[in-house]
Design a protein around this motif. Structure first.
Motif, PDB file in Angstrom:
ATOM      1  N   ASP A 172       0.831  -1.207   0.000  1.00 35.92           N
ATOM      2  CA  ASP A 172       0.000   0.000   0.000  1.00 35.92           C
ATOM      3  C   ASP A 172       0.868   1.261   0.000  1.00 35.92           C
ATOM      4  O   ASP A 172       0.576   2.232  -0.693  1.00 35.92           O
ATOM      5  CB  ASP A 172      -0.946   0.025   1.206  1.00 35.92           C
ATOM      6  N   LEU A 173       1.935   1.250   0.792  1.00 34.46           N
ATOM      7  CA  LEU A 173       2.834   2.397   0.849  1.00 34.46           C
ATOM      8  C   LEU A 173       3.487   2.642  -0.514  1.00 34.46           C
ATOM      9  O   LEU A 173       3.541   3.770  -0.997  1.00 34.46           O
ATOM     10  CB  LEU A 173       3.899   2.178   1.913  1.00 34.46           C
ATOM     11  N   GLU A 174       3.950   1.577  -1.154  1.00 37.70           N
ATOM     12  CA  GLU A 174       4.571   1.710  -2.469  1.00 37.70           C
ATOM     13  C   GLU A 174       3.566   2.212  -3.498  1.00 37.70           C
ATOM     14  O   GLU A 174       3.904   3.043  -4.343  1.00 37.70           O
ATOM     15  CB  GLU A 174       5.199   0.382  -2.891  1.00 37.70           C
ATOM     16  N   ASP A 175       2.314   1.743  -3.418  1.00 34.31           N
ATOM     17  CA  ASP A 175       1.268   2.233  -4.329  1.00 34.31           C
ATOM     18  C   ASP A 175       1.048   3.730  -4.143  1.00 34.31           C
ATOM     19  O   ASP A 175       0.919   4.471  -5.116  1.00 34.31           O
ATOM     20  CB  ASP A 175      -0.053   1.488  -4.098  1.00 34.31           C
ATOM     21  N   LEU A 176       1.012   4.178  -2.890  1.00 35.15           N
ATOM     22  CA  LEU A 176       0.815   5.608  -2.621  1.00 35.15           C
ATOM     23  C   LEU A 176       1.968   6.446  -3.170  1.00 35.15           C
ATOM     24  O   LEU A 176       1.749   7.533  -3.714  1.00 35.15           O
ATOM     25  CB  LEU A 176       0.642   5.851  -1.123  1.00 35.15           C
ATOM     26  N   ILE A 177       3.175   5.940  -3.026  1.00 36.22           N
ATOM     27  CA  ILE A 177       4.339   6.657  -3.558  1.00 36.22           C
ATOM     28  C   ILE A 177       4.197   6.819  -5.072  1.00 36.22           C
ATOM     29  O   ILE A 177       4.374   7.917  -5.606  1.00 36.22           O
ATOM     30  CB  ILE A 177       5.645   5.910  -3.211  1.00 36.22           C
TER      31      ILE A 177
END
Length: 99
Positions: free
Chosen positions: A51-56
């Motif tokens: 999820d964090l990588e998607d947000l980035i």
């Protein structure tokens, strides 16, 4: 040794994904990481690494598998997947060395 979080259930994963999607939808025009190379290490307390990588990516950032002179940020959880402290990771050590 530090306690580890219990594995996420399907329901909590779905909720986290929905929250990430809502955040991305409401701020899709916000490219605050545009042109930034970001490396991620460790276990995050509030969301999954995916999820964090998607947000980035949704905010214009580029993911970096390793820290280099071109890395803008290192996002580090408190612990690594194997339970060691994040400051013991090679990414963290490289970031400190390059600052």
């Amino acid at each position: 040794p530090p306690s580890r979080k219990a594995p996420a259930t399907s329901a909590s994963k779905a909720k986290a994904s929905a929250t990430a999607a809502d955040t991305a939808t409401s701020s899709s025009s916000n490219l605050c990481f545009e042109g930034q190379k970001i490396a991620v290490t460790g276990v995050m307390a509030s969301c999954s690494r995916e999820d964090l990588e998607d947000l980035i990516l949704q905010h214009g950032g580029k993911l970096s598998a390793a820290v280099s002179g071109k890395t803008s940020f290192l996002l580090a959880g408190l612990l690594l997947e194997d339970g060691r402290e994040a400051k013991d990771s090679s990414k963290y050590k490289a970031a400190v060395e390059k600052k």
